[in-house]
Design an enzyme around this catalytic site. Structure first.
Site, mmCIF file in Angstrom:
data_model
loop_
_atom_site.group_PDB
_atom_site.id
_atom_site.type_symbol
_atom_site.label_atom_id
_atom_site.label_comp_id
_atom_site.label_asym_id
_atom_site.label_seq_id
_atom_site.Cartn_x
_atom_site.Cartn_y
_atom_site.Cartn_z
ATOM 1 N N HIS A 123 0.856 -1.185 0.000
ATOM 2 C CA HIS A 123 0.000 0.000 0.000
ATOM 3 C C HIS A 123 0.890 1.232 0.000
ATOM 4 C CE1 HIS A 123 -3.936 -1.767 1.914
ATOM 5 N NE2 HIS A 123 -3.554 -2.406 0.822
ATOM 6 N N SER A 124 0.594 2.168 -0.864
ATOM 7 C CA SER A 124 1.240 3.466 -0.749
ATOM 8 C C SER A 124 0.671 4.174 0.479
ATOM 9 C CB SER A 124 0.986 4.310 -2.000
ATOM 10 O OG SER A 124 1.586 3.723 -3.137
#
Length: 240
Positions: A123-124
């Site tokens: 996940h960013s």
């Protein structure tokens, strides 16, 4: 919605678990004659009280944990609101629980504004996703293509803005992530999102529809510039 993928892109269908069989077991003590002695009754009552107390404590712990998780998510939303006060996409983060889209062993930092990487799951930082959503200028009804859809978290966020009637497709290389994204989105009523297993380099332009909005996940190279051809006139593509 449709998108053409080359032969190397296998199509994986979500495996639906069959309902578990329920086995009814007769109480073995039912046919025994004679009365149960007093000592046995006392022991049974003590066990019932023990398990009743254990069940109550477990319920209280579970409820407290749910409250803590809810507070953590609200704290993250407040942080994003302070960092991007004019964003129209912030409420999507209040509706989609980031932790749900991560495996249990990867959730320690789910509510921190930082990237999370755990095995194939990535996940960013939430603020990066928020900036991408603002740049995409998403509107209700927009068709959307997510290249490198991963765990399905970003697709779930986008769905809060484009609605459940729009064409919404995610392409992901890893079969494990495709199945994970389908399952997690189904859990929150987002079954309409189509997650397909495939390689972005195998997309066949002549067999694919055109999209209002396209997001290209991290790791994209300049070779993916051909994705511009999948845009409708006036469409927007956002990537790293």
């Amino acid at each position: 919605g449709y998108i053409g993928l080359g032969e190397s892109a296998g199509e994986m269908s979500l495996m639906h678990a069959t309902p578990a069989s329920v086995v009814h077991v007769e109480d073995e003590d039912e046919d025994l004659s004679g009365s149960v002695n007093d000592e046995s009754s006392v022991n049974d009552e003590s066990e019932e009280e023990h398990y009743g107390l254990h069940s109550l404590l477990f319920s209280l712990f579970a409820a407290q944990r749910q409250d803590t998780l809810a507070d953590s998510q609200q704290t993250l939303v407040k942080l994003l609101r302070r960092r991007s006060p004019g964003s129209q996409a912030i409420e999507a983060f209040a509706s989609v629980d980031r932790a749900r889209f991560l495996p249990a062993e990867c959730r320690d930092h789910a509510y921190v504004d930082a990237p999370v990487r755990c095995n194939v799951y990535h996940h960013s930082a939430p603020s990066i996703y928020l900036a991408a959503m603002d740049a995409l200028d998403l509107k209700h009804g927009h068709s959307f293509l997510n290249v490198g859809s991963g765990s399905g978290f970003f697709s779930a966020l986008v769905a809060q803005l484009v609605g459940d009637k729009s064409v919404h497709i995610g392409i992901e290389l890893h079969v494990e992530l495709v199945e994970h994204a389908r399952a997690r989105c189904a859990e929150v009523g987002l079954e309409h999102i189509q997650f397909k297993q495939g390689n972005a380099y195998d997309i066949q332009l002549q067999c694919s529809m055109r999209f209002d909005r396209i997001y290209v996940g991290a790791g994209a190279s300049e070779d993916l510039r051909y994705l511009f051809k999948l845009l409708k006139p006036g469409g927007v593509i956002v990537g790293p």
